[in-house]
Design a protein around this motif. Structure first.
Motif, mmCIF file in Angstrom:
data_model
loop_
_atom_site.group_PDB
_atom_site.id
_atom_site.type_symbol
_atom_site.label_atom_id
_atom_site.label_comp_id
_atom_site.label_asym_id
_atom_site.label_seq_id
_atom_site.Cartn_x
_atom_site.Cartn_y
_atom_site.Cartn_z
ATOM 1 N N ASP A 130 12.542 -3.842 -19.947
ATOM 2 C CA ASP A 130 13.218 -2.600 -20.337
ATOM 3 C C ASP A 130 14.173 -2.077 -19.277
ATOM 4 O O ASP A 130 14.853 -1.070 -19.514
ATOM 5 N N PRO A 190 18.927 -3.875 -15.530
ATOM 6 C CA PRO A 190 19.913 -3.550 -14.492
ATOM 7 C C PRO A 190 19.276 -2.970 -13.231
ATOM 8 O O PRO A 190 19.775 -3.193 -12.138
ATOM 9 N N ASP A 211 20.598 -8.284 -16.025
ATOM 10 C CA ASP A 211 21.434 -8.212 -17.236
ATOM 11 C C ASP A 211 22.715 -9.028 -17.072
ATOM 12 O O ASP A 211 23.156 -9.692 -18.007
ATOM 13 N N ARG A 240 23.786 -12.243 -19.446
ATOM 14 C CA ARG A 240 25.056 -12.338 -20.180
ATOM 15 C C ARG A 240 25.838 -13.588 -19.760
ATOM 16 O O ARG A 240 26.529 -14.201 -20.574
ATOM 17 N N SER A 269 24.340 -16.415 -21.787
ATOM 18 C CA SER A 269 24.845 -16.366 -23.171
ATOM 19 C C SER A 269 26.285 -16.842 -23.260
ATOM 20 O O SER A 269 26.643 -17.610 -24.156
ATOM 21 N N PRO A 273 21.084 -14.930 -28.128
ATOM 22 C CA PRO A 273 22.075 -14.520 -27.121
ATOM 23 C C PRO A 273 21.883 -13.124 -26.540
ATOM 24 O O PRO A 273 22.637 -12.740 -25.647
ATOM 25 N N ASP A 274 20.892 -12.356 -27.004
ATOM 26 C CA ASP A 274 20.750 -11.009 -26.454
ATOM 27 C C ASP A 274 20.082 -11.044 -25.083
ATOM 28 O O ASP A 274 19.301 -11.937 -24.760
ATOM 29 N N GLU A 275 20.411 -10.045 -24.279
ATOM 30 C CA GLU A 275 19.956 -10.017 -22.881
ATOM 31 C C GLU A 275 18.434 -10.076 -22.784
ATOM 32 O O GLU A 275 17.886 -10.776 -21.924
ATOM 33 N N ARG A 276 17.750 -9.320 -23.643
ATOM 34 C CA ARG A 276 16.298 -9.232 -23.529
ATOM 35 C C ARG A 276 15.632 -10.587 -23.796
ATOM 36 O O ARG A 276 14.679 -10.970 -23.134
ATOM 37 N N ASP A 315 22.890 -5.779 -30.787
ATOM 38 C CA ASP A 315 23.200 -6.428 -29.495
ATOM 39 C C ASP A 315 24.632 -6.965 -29.462
ATOM 40 O O ASP A 315 25.318 -6.862 -28.443
ATOM 41 N N ARG A 345 27.540 -5.736 -26.802
ATOM 42 C CA ARG A 345 28.295 -6.640 -25.924
ATOM 43 C C ARG A 345 29.806 -6.530 -26.173
ATOM 44 O O ARG A 345 30.606 -6.670 -25.250
ATOM 45 N N GLU A 403 23.246 -4.100 -22.525
ATOM 46 C CA GLU A 403 23.106 -3.827 -23.963
ATOM 47 C C GLU A 403 22.255 -2.584 -24.238
ATOM 48 O O GLU A 403 22.579 -1.779 -25.098
#
Lengths: 196, 196
Positions: free
Chosen positions: A20, A23, A30, A34, A37, A74-77, B30, B34, B76
């Motif tokens: 959560d 950053p 993060d 990215r 991705s 592809p999402d950061e989480r 998401d 981005r 994100e």
């Protein structure tokens, strides 16, 4: 093959970080997510023949091989959760040998210098002081080396100067590392675009 | 000014979505987050003179104006939390008029057609069937229109065909919407790059 090496200066080297707060508590993880991705995904699929090396705190490296990759969105989480699994498997990696945490994701106790020794092809430093990308002939098997939100340290810069064949910049604007990865891909994709 | 319009077909129109599941329960929010990051951020700063319109479910539009923007980080989750605040302020927007939820972020009850009427400059459709970007003279004040992970619907495509001046593609590979935004920026950034 296209390879990307991204240095994460503040990134975690153990799996006990919160998904959560990538950053903050996870040291700008993060940005690295990215980058992963940007390096691996195209619309509705994974790019073939790409590998990403994330060098975390100059002591742990996670290598992601697009050819064998499974379970990544592809999402950061999601990317961060797979990196967490990799860090959780770190103690299975002995010396510079890798352990595979999930299909296509490999962890090893290697720092930047060992990774530079391991990569193949033409090493290209992506740096704001480099030559414009458009003026450089695209290498056949490039390894792009980038830093996260911080500059390369003096030691990293010296290692890279020894290893790299080219220093390029992607444009007049200084971009985030992940955006730079996207532009580098596009530059290689569009070489000879007219014939498509 | 550079403007980006991104259609989110499955995106939420109310703020009751979980920040922990942007790809699933929040309908691929998401991707839109981005896109916002790609449109607004450069390394260590915000791009001047950029606006992003996120068209959510063809009924709510969030407009983000880089010039007045505060409190946004490029990850994100942070972008999504600001979009949540915008959706929470939706009922303060009457008719097509906007309400400002946080500095630089404006919400209105507008769908795609009303947004196309509102944008200025040269409308450019980013689409895999368009002309190669490199063959197109960069417009002075472009408005790029993109779709999220889905194709434009027939109705959207018809509206866009009426409104758009150009249809371009960024390369032979079909990219994610956010990567397309990055390439579009780079294309405009590097026009005349030699003189830098």
């Amino acid at each position: 093959m296209r390879q990307f090496v991204v240095i994460g200066h503040d990134a975690p080297t153990t799996p006990d970080f919160p998904l959560d707060d990538l950053p903050g508590a996870a040291g700008r993880l993060d940005v690295l997510c990215r980058c992963v991705s940007a390096a691996l995904f195209r619309s509705h699929g994974i790019r073939d023949d790409v590998a990403v090396f994330l060098v975390l705190g100059d002591e742990v490296t996670v290598r992601i091989d697009a050819g064998d990759l499974r379970y990544m969105n592809p999402d950061e989480r999601n990317v961060a959760s797979l990196l967490q699994k990799a860090l959780d498997a770190k103690d299975q990696a002995i010396g510079h040998r890798e352990a595979e945490s999930t299909p296509g994701i490999h962890v090893s106790k290697r720092g930047f210098e060992a990774v530079l020794d391991a990569v193949s092809g033409t090493v290209v430093e992506l740096h704001e002081d480099g030559a414009p990308l458009a003026d450089v002939e695209p290498p056949a098997d490039p390894t792009f080396v980038l830093s996260d939100h911080r500059d390369f340290t003096d030691e990293e810069a010296a290692l890279l100067a020894d290893a790299s064949d080219q220093r390029v910049r992607v444009g007049p604007e200084v971009l985030h590392a992940d955006h730079t990865v996207t532009v580098a891909h596009n530059y290689l994709d569009t070489d000879g675009f007219e014939v498509y």
